[in-house]
Write an enzyme that holds these catalytic residues in place. Structure first.
Site, PDB file in Angstrom:
ATOM      1  N   ASP A  12       0.855  -1.188   0.000  1.00 17.08           N
ATOM      2  CA  ASP A  12       0.000   0.000   0.000  1.00 17.08           C
ATOM      3  C   ASP A  12       0.893   1.240   0.000  1.00 17.08           C
ATOM      4  O   ASP A  12       1.776   1.372   0.855  1.00 17.08           O
ATOM      5  CB  ASP A  12      -0.895   0.024   1.240  1.00 17.08           C
ATOM      6  N   ASP A 134     -15.714  -3.211   0.315  1.00 13.70           N
ATOM      7  CA  ASP A 134     -15.148  -2.913   1.621  1.00 13.70           C
ATOM      8  C   ASP A 134     -16.300  -2.694   2.590  1.00 13.70           C
ATOM      9  O   ASP A 134     -17.120  -1.786   2.389  1.00 13.70           O
ATOM     10  CB  ASP A 134     -14.269  -1.665   1.548  1.00 13.70           C
TER      11      ASP A 134
END
Length: 242
Positions: A12, A134
């Site tokens: 990330d 998500d």
């Protein structure tokens, strides 16, 4: 896609560096250095897929770390698949990434706002689109996990399969980054709703968590903090589920 169960390391990227956030919240991140170096380390450890996320892009709604992402894709080459998410809002964004060697693009906010975008991409680039679901507090969240949609994750999963998603990335935001363990029940609901691969993410702290997600039906699991903090190695994780 994911012919056998995979343990996928996360890279990330925020401000050009590898960062792991807690529940996706800005300001909670711990930095782990250069993205290319991280990706190369995971390749050396046997990674078959690299999960690469532009965190700035996810928050701002436009791709922000193009140079870092391009460098990682170039470094990985044909040695592993690369899946990229964060700030992909249009067919052009997806096309640009797929044309430089990205294997799969991850659509979150854009897919929720415009499901037909999924079809548009997969019609041209077969088996190339993961839709990111998500979930926080039982609903799908978007815009870097900051906005609720009211959508049920399992119902949304079925809808995205219907418009051509190649697979789903399901992140349990409520446990993401906390290393407190996984919740297999929420993952199983999404897995049971579709026939396409589901990649699980969020909460992994131990090797047992990885096994539990595999047994819940996930096709792969994305692991970040637990690997970077040395809870176990990628080699140990791959061996455990082989």
């Amino acid at each position: 896609m994911f012919e056998t169960f995979e343990v996928v390391p996360a890279v990330d990227v925020q401000d050009g560096e590898v960062v792991q956030l807690v529940q996706g919240e800005r300001g909670t991140g711990k930095r782990y250095g250069d993205p290319v170096a991280a990706a190369e380390d995971w390749l050396d450890a046997g990674a078959e897929t690299i999960h690469l996320v532009d965190l700035d892009g996810a928050f701002e709604g436009a791709r922000e770390n193009e140079d870092a992402i391009g460098a990682v894709v170039e470094a990985v080459g044909d040695d592993a698949a690369v899946q990229v998410g964060g700030g992909i809002r249009s067919f052009t964004d997806a096309r640009d990434l797929l044309e430089i060697g990205v294997d799969r693009v991850i659509l979150g906010t854009a897919a929720v706002e415009n499901p037909e975008l999924v079809s548009e991409i997969t019609d041209v680039y077969d088996d190339s689109t993961l839709v990111s679901l998500d979930a926080k507090g039982g609903e799908v969240v978007v815009s870097g996990w900051t906005e609720g949609t009211g959508l049920d994750p399992a119902e949304a999963a079925a809808e995205f399969e219907g418009v051509g998603a190649s697979g789903l990335l399901f992140t349990d935001v409520d446990v993401e980054g906390q290393q407190a363990g996984v919740r297999t029940d929420v993952v199983s609901r999404v897995v049971d709703a579709v026939d396409i691969p589901v990649v699980a993410s969020g909460g992994v702290a131990t090797l047992d968590d990885i096994v539990a997600l595999r047994d819940a039906g996930a096709a792969a699991v994305v692991v970040g903090t637990a690997l970077y903090e040395g809870n176990f190695t990628l080699e140990e994780a791959r061996e455990r589920v082989s």
